[in-house]
Each structure stands twice: as structure tokens, then as C-alpha cells.
Scaffold this motif. Sequence first.
Motif, PDB file in Angstrom:
ATOM      1  N   PHE A 160       0.995  -1.250  -0.102  1.00 51.19           N
ATOM      2  CA  PHE A 160       0.210   0.204  -0.094  1.00 51.19           C
ATOM      3  C   PHE A 160       0.921   1.246  -0.164  1.00 51.19           C
ATOM      4  O   PHE A 160       1.980   1.187   0.579  1.00 51.19           O
ATOM      5  N   LEU A 161       0.466   2.106  -0.713  1.00 48.22           N
ATOM      6  CA  LEU A 161       1.105   3.430  -0.777  1.00 48.22           C
ATOM      7  C   LEU A 161       0.202   4.537  -1.016  1.00 48.22           C
ATOM      8  O   LEU A 161      -1.159   4.370  -1.724  1.00 48.22           O
ATOM      9  N   GLY A 164       3.618   9.454  -0.272  1.00 55.19           N
ATOM     10  CA  GLY A 164       4.770   8.477  -0.390  1.00 55.19           C
ATOM     11  C   GLY A 164       5.570   8.664  -1.586  1.00 55.19           C
ATOM     12  O   GLY A 164       6.782   8.765  -1.618  1.00 55.19           O
TER      13      GLY A 164
HETATM   14  S1  SF4 Z   1       2.095   9.158   3.480  1.00 56.59           S
HETATM   15 FE1  SF4 Z   1       3.545   7.435   3.559  1.00 56.59          FE
HETATM   16  S2  SF4 Z   1       3.027   6.252   5.391  1.00 56.59           S
HETATM   17 FE2  SF4 Z   1       1.296   7.767   4.861  1.00 56.59          FE
HETATM   18  S3  SF4 Z   1      -0.041   6.603   3.897  1.00 56.59           S
HETATM   19 FE3  SF4 Z   1       1.072   7.712   2.301  1.00 56.59          FE
HETATM   20  S4  SF4 Z   1       2.820   6.186   1.719  1.00 56.59           S
HETATM   21 FE4  SF4 Z   1       1.750   5.439   3.624  1.00 56.59          FE
END
Ligand code: SF4
Length: 750
Positions: free
Chosen positions: A48-49, A53
Motif C-alpha cells: 500500500f502507498l 509516499g
Molecule cells: S504518507 Fe507514507 S505512510 Fe502515510 S499513507 Fe502515504 S505512503 Fe503510507
Amino acid sequence: MTATNGDTRTVYRTCPLCEATCGLELRLEGRDIALVRGDRDDVFSHGFLCPKGTALKQLESDPDRLRRPQVRHGDSWREVSWDDAFAEVERGLMPILDRHGRDAVAMYIGNPNVHNLAGQLYNRVLIQALGSGNLYSASTVDQMPKQVSAGLMFGTALSIPIPDIDRTDHLLMLGANPFASNGSLMTAPDYPGRIRALRARGGKLVVVDPRRSKTAEAADEHLFIRPGTDAPFLFAIVHTLFANGLVSMGDVAGHVNGVDDVERLARRFDPDAVAPVCGIDAATIRRTAREVAAAPRAAVYARIGTCTQEFGTLASWLVDVVNCLTGNLDRAGGAMFTKPATGSANTGGTSGVGRGVRFGRRRSRVRGLPEMFGELPVVCLAEEIDTPGDGQVRGMITVAGNPVLSTPDSGRLDRALASLEFMVSVDIYKNETTRHANVILPPEGVLARSHYDLAFYQLSIRNIANYSPPVVDLAPGEMAESEILLRLANVVAGAGAAADPGALDDLVVAGLAQKAVQRAGSNVEGRDPDELLAALASRNGPERILDLMLRTGPYGDGFGADPSGLSLEVLEAAPHGVDLGPLQPRIPEVLRTPSGKIELAPEPIAEDVARLEASLTRGRNGDMLLVGRRDLRSNNSWMHNLDILVKGKERCTLHVHPDDAARLGVDEGGAACVRSRRGQLAVTVEVTDAIMPGVVSIPHGWGHGMDGADLSVAAGRPGVNSNVLADGDLFDPLSGNAVLNGIPVRVERS
Ligand code: SF4
Ligand SMILES: Nc1nc2c(c(=O)[nH]1)N[C@H]1C(S)=C(S)[C@@H](COP(=O)(O)OP(=O)(O)OC[C@H]3O[C@@H](n4cnc5c(=O)[nH]c(N)nc54)[C@H](O)[C@@H]3O)O[C@H]1N2
Ligand SMILES: Nc1nc2c(c(=O)[nH]1)N[C@H]1C(S)=C(S)[C@@H](COP(=O)(O)OP(=O)(O)OC[C@H]3O[C@@H](n4cnc5c(=O)[nH]c(N)nc54)[C@H](O)[C@@H]3O)O[C@H]1N2
Ligand SMILES: [Mo]
């Protein structure tokens, strides 16, 4: 690991940008990120992403990101060497400390510190060295009410019950929008997937929110609630549980004090009395109560919408009262306690009993607001700077914070910061706050630092440990944030700008080793601390402390006591993380209250109920109520300088219900003037029935384009700063937390 220019390689890291702790797969070309993907083998996120990110690539290469220390003289900035920068800090801060004492220099700690090992480990060293009573953080515009309620009920401020989302049959969610925020005080990657799974196994999600958020859209049921009325709503649920004989506490029943008190306190909150206040009809309130009670496994979860309001602590408390009364506290599929690999306040010391939490031990100088776990409410900061007299704040240290955009009454704070004699900021941008600094100290890029989510693995839906090593060396002229904080600590301690940060680091770790061997029940109790330090000798900085914490934590190898236990070496060999399993029941062992019981009706909270009762009969004027909202592609105030995240349709808009728009004479795409007791602004209108009539919403973290900031992309899409409307006189008295939701405003065509 050293990157040679031109080589391409794949590395794995935990994303440091939000609480979800997703695993990232990065393709590096030399020092540069060529590609960001979700790590499919990550034990927690399974690939998941979110868009933030991916934007790590743009963040690393943002030309506006500071890479060298900056010193300001008047309006002009100059890049200087690290030695000159720390010498300048010493010249600026020491005379203030010498002449006016320790309280004359305040410190503000912002949100990214919680996502950063250096911040987690070394801010406390700096705080101690500074010794100022004027310590502030983003906690009092965020989760302080939950820390107070959890602390009073369970004995430590981070003993926060976490919904067991993967095993529950019924999730009642208030004031949270994890489809945008990716979750908070409930660490879990992939909310959409987890909610889908919940519904696929026949479970139900109910969302209570004055907006039909993305999460509400994915729910089985959405209830519009009047902002700020979650406490009466939850009290009416408690009332119904007692009135209908639905109280059944299960395994924790023998460990609870104060059930009768809760029953008595709930009497005034009959659903019929509460319905007109919260805007949810009495039959729905009663049904909601019955459904939580009837579900085989249910959890109530609430987040920022319920904390940043007038009755934040009461609402936070009632969430866990409902969890407890329905037998869902501390059982699988209910709300459970994490057991973090690095240990925490509820894993060390005597099991099942403690000294509880203390706060209110001193009061702020100007308004007399109580101290909360060592810090003062940030609603006090501006007045502590701009009110003359003994103890006035004249100097300031900010670390990873942007209070000019993120805290109430921000116009006043902006002016106050401009009046300081000296300010130093540890930050990666020259932004709305740090433009007031005399010196900005920018830390290294994220690839050059290690990462471990010390905070969020204490609040996670599974017990997880995942360590990311640095994947590139420091670039020439870069300094690690850990070293910056240690050097600052040396300066304010009076040791001088040239003092050795390594020596201070040695002292810090020696102190921690000493504590570990003295801690009752620890796996190294009674051992020689020098033996531990010798075993750690090959490491230094954050890794050395992290290794110590892991090895002396609940799963640790105890420096040989349990050779199969955890250590940093074990995590280094597991780049996709280590899954320590689903949460396990922990009552009574987790408790640290003096009674050794769950305190269901702690005195300070019970005393505050009268204030809530009084609000039930409060008259209403014609004001609209302002709430905030989050967008998937924002991160509070500081990721708006990345084109990939801000491009597209304008997002900093005023949401207005069609009925209100017609009544107020404001039109889609037109400008509205929004006025509060504190300030006013003009903002673009977006008419939508996704917001409750009588309520308007503006996201926070915007209002860029201020003189002196250096954010070229953000300046092109500045938006407005909603916190000029937030009123520093409105706060939750139990926690000192600011009211950022439910602010009375007038709206008219501009
Ligand atoms: S900011 Fe980073 S940790 Fe948060 S949901 Fe997006 S990819 Fe995941
Ligand atoms: N109206 C309203 N206001 C709110 C909220 C709301 O819902 N509504 N939410 C509140 C909440 S929950 C929070 S947490 C606060 C956040 O409040 P703050 O923490 O004050 O603000 P941020 O926008 O997170 O600013 C983070 C700062 O850290 C810097 N930074 C980023 N990464 C690093 C790093 O690795 N090291 C260093 N040294 N600096 C770094 C950024 O440049 C930026 O200056 O805002 C609060 N304000
Ligand atoms: N994309 C993105 N992710 C983030 C952040 C970000 O800025 N952007 N910030 C991070 C931070 S620091 C935090 S603390 C978390 C916060 O994470 P969440 O708590 O999930 O925050 P929000 O998405 O703001 O959701 C809060 C919801 O509360 C609703 N609300 C407002 N007032 C009330 C009320 O009185 N009662 C009820 N029941 N609901 C109300 C709002 O309409 C909104 O939908 O998110 C983190 N993740
Ligand atoms: Mo936050």
C-alpha cells in the motif's frame, strides 16, 4: 551503505510522512530517488502507498529545501558554515538565558519530530539542557485530550486503546477521516482495504462527522453531527446502555472502578435531551447504542475532530467508557493495547500498578493555564511572548514546526515571533514560521537518516517492528538532525558551540543503560550498565539508543538473556519488518494507575461534566460553525511546495451546504468573507451537500505566500490560513487543547 554515482539499486524504507508507516521500495540512482513504489513484502503495508509516499522523490530534490545553515541579518539571508551557525546561536541565545533566566527562551516542537528518530530521541536532551518552563508542541492542537483521558483511566498518557480493526464486527468512528489522513492514534496502512475487509466479513462501519467525508462515503451509515457535540452524543449512548440493561463488561469487569459514578453522571444525558443539541435524533442514538452492545465484537474510535473541540477530554474519555461498558475493551476485535518492541511507560516497572499521570503542577505566567505532562498549551505561546514582565519569552527554538500556520490566533503569533530578540529553527524550509528565525539549521535528507517509528508502533493495530537504515551517506556539508539537536543542547547548557556532541551522546546512552538495569522486572535488571554499553560499542547516535531500547524491551534479547530475542541486528536482517502478531489482551498488566484498576470515572473528568451539562441548554445564535478537513495530498502545512501534490483543482476552499449558500448569498466559485471573533479572511466557495447545514469547512495548513518565506511552488497556490479564525481563548480546560473545530463564524459574500 555507500552509494557510488551512477549505480542503480533497490532499497526498502518505512515512509516517514504519516502514521500509517507504509513500506516503500525505492529505486536509487546514485543518491537520487528514481522511483517510489509500495513494498509488496512489507509485513504491515503489503504494498500500500499513497500519493505523499511517492512525493518523497520530489521532496528530496525540491530546490527550495534548505541544505546549508542560514543566518539572517535584517531582511537578508546568508549561507554559513555549521561552525559559524552554532556560534551565532550561542551569541544570540546565551545573553537572553544569562540575563533573563531559562524561561525566557521558549521551545516549540512540531509534528514531524514524531516521525523522526532524531526528534524522538534527542529533543528531550535539548529540552533538558534548556530547562525552560516554556515548552510547547503540536500536541495541544492535536491529541492532548486523549492523552489526558487515557492517562487518568489507565495510568500512562500513551495507554490509548487501539481499535482492533482487522477483527472487529462493528466500528463506530467519530471525527476521523482515515481515507484522507491514513489514520491517527491507530497506526495501520491501507484503511480502504481494511474497511473493505470489515464489510466483506459482514461487519459494519458507522461514521459520525459533520461532513460526509471519503470515509463516510465508504461506510454503511453516516451520521451528521453538530461540531463539538460528540461528548453529549456518547453520553447519551452510555445513558442508553444503562437504561436498557446493556452494560456487560466481560473479562475486565473485575478491574474497573467507578461504574456507578458513570451511571450517575450519564443520567442527565437522555437521548431525548441530547438529540436537539447534536442533531442526531433520539431513536438513532438509541439504535447506535444497541448496535455497539449487540455486535459480537465492536470498537469505538475517535480522532482529531473529537479532540480539537471544547469538550475534547470528555469526548475522548467517553469513547473508552463505551468500549469498556460494552465488554469491548481489551478483547480481540474490540479496543486493545499495543505492546511495542521498544517498550513504553506501560511495559516497564511494576506490572499492573503505578503512580498514574500528573499534570497541572504549574501554571502559565499570563493566563494561568495548567502544564500538561511537562508542556504548556500552545494557545498560550503568543501571549507569553508579547506580554511584558518578569518571565517574558524573548528567545525561541522551533524544531520541525510551523505554528504560524498550525496554531490558533496565528496572526498574533506571527507578530509575536517577529518581536523576539532571537530565534533559531531546525527546519528544512524557510517558511511562514522559520522566516522569523535568525538562524535556520537544516537537517539531512531522509535517505541519509535511519528510521524507526518509536511513537507509532506504540499505537499500532498489530505489534510491529521495522527499522530502516540510512541508504546514502551524508552529503558534504550536510549534518544529521541528531547532531544538530545535540549541538544545540551543548550550546544552551553553556558548554559552548564547539563542545563535542559525541560526548553528550555517550552521556545520554549511559544514563539510559543505567535506567534499564535499575528498572524493576527489566530483562537486564541488576546487570552492570558498562556491560551493556560495551555490547553497544560498535554503534553510536540514534542506532545505539534504539538497539538498547529493543534489547531491553518486551521482546528483547536482554543482552544475551534470551538469544532468540529482538535486537537491532535482527531488524537489520529483516528489511520488510518483523510482525510480532495481533494485539493481545493486556489488562490488568498494562495498568499503571495507583489503584491498579481502570478508573472509569476519574475525578478531574467527573468534575468537568457539569460544564457539559450547562452546554445542553446554551442558546444558539445565527453563527455558522467552522470545521477543518484533510486532503490526501496535503501534510499539515509543509508539503504544499511539491507541484506533484498541489497541482489540479484548488483545494483550500470553503465548503458550504447548498441551503446555506442560498441563504447567505454566496456562490460556487465566488469569494466569501469568513469572520470570527479573532480574524477574517476571504476564501473561494465550494457548494456541496457533503457538509451539514449550518457548518462550513476550510482545511488548515494553507496561507502561504508570506513575505520572507521561500516556497516558490506554495506561493503560487497560497490558499488561506484558517487558523487566523481560530480563537486562542477557546480551549478544552482539562487538557489545554485548542478548539479548532466548531468555531463560530459569520459568512457573507465578499
Ligand atoms: S504518507 Fe507514507 S505512510 Fe502515510 S499513507 Fe502515504 S505512503 Fe503510507
Ligand atoms: N485548524 C486546524 N489547525 C491544525 C489542525 C487542524 O486539524 N485544524 N491540525 C493540527 C495538528 S493535528 C498538527 S499535528 C499540527 C501540526 O503543526 P506543526 O507541527 O506546527 O506544523 P507542520 O505543518 O507539521 O510543520 C512541520 C514543520 O517541520 C518541517 N519539517 C519537515 N520535515 C522535517 C524534518 O525532518 N526535520 C525538521 N527539523 N523539520 C522538518 C517543515 O518544513 C515544517 O516547517 O497542526 C495542527 N493545526
Ligand atoms: N493527507 C494527510 N494526512 C494526514 C495529515 C494531513 O494533514 N494530511 N495530518 C496528519 C496528522 S498530524 C493527524 S493528527 C492526522 C489526523 O487524522 P484524522 O483524525 O483522521 O483527521 P481528519 O482527516 O482531519 O478528520 C477529522 C474529521 O473530523 C471531522 N470533524 C470536525 N469537527 C468534528 C466534530 O466536532 N465532531 C466530529 N465527530 N467530527 C468532526 C472533520 O469533518 C473531519 O472529517 O492525520 C495525519 N495524516
Ligand atoms: Mo497531528
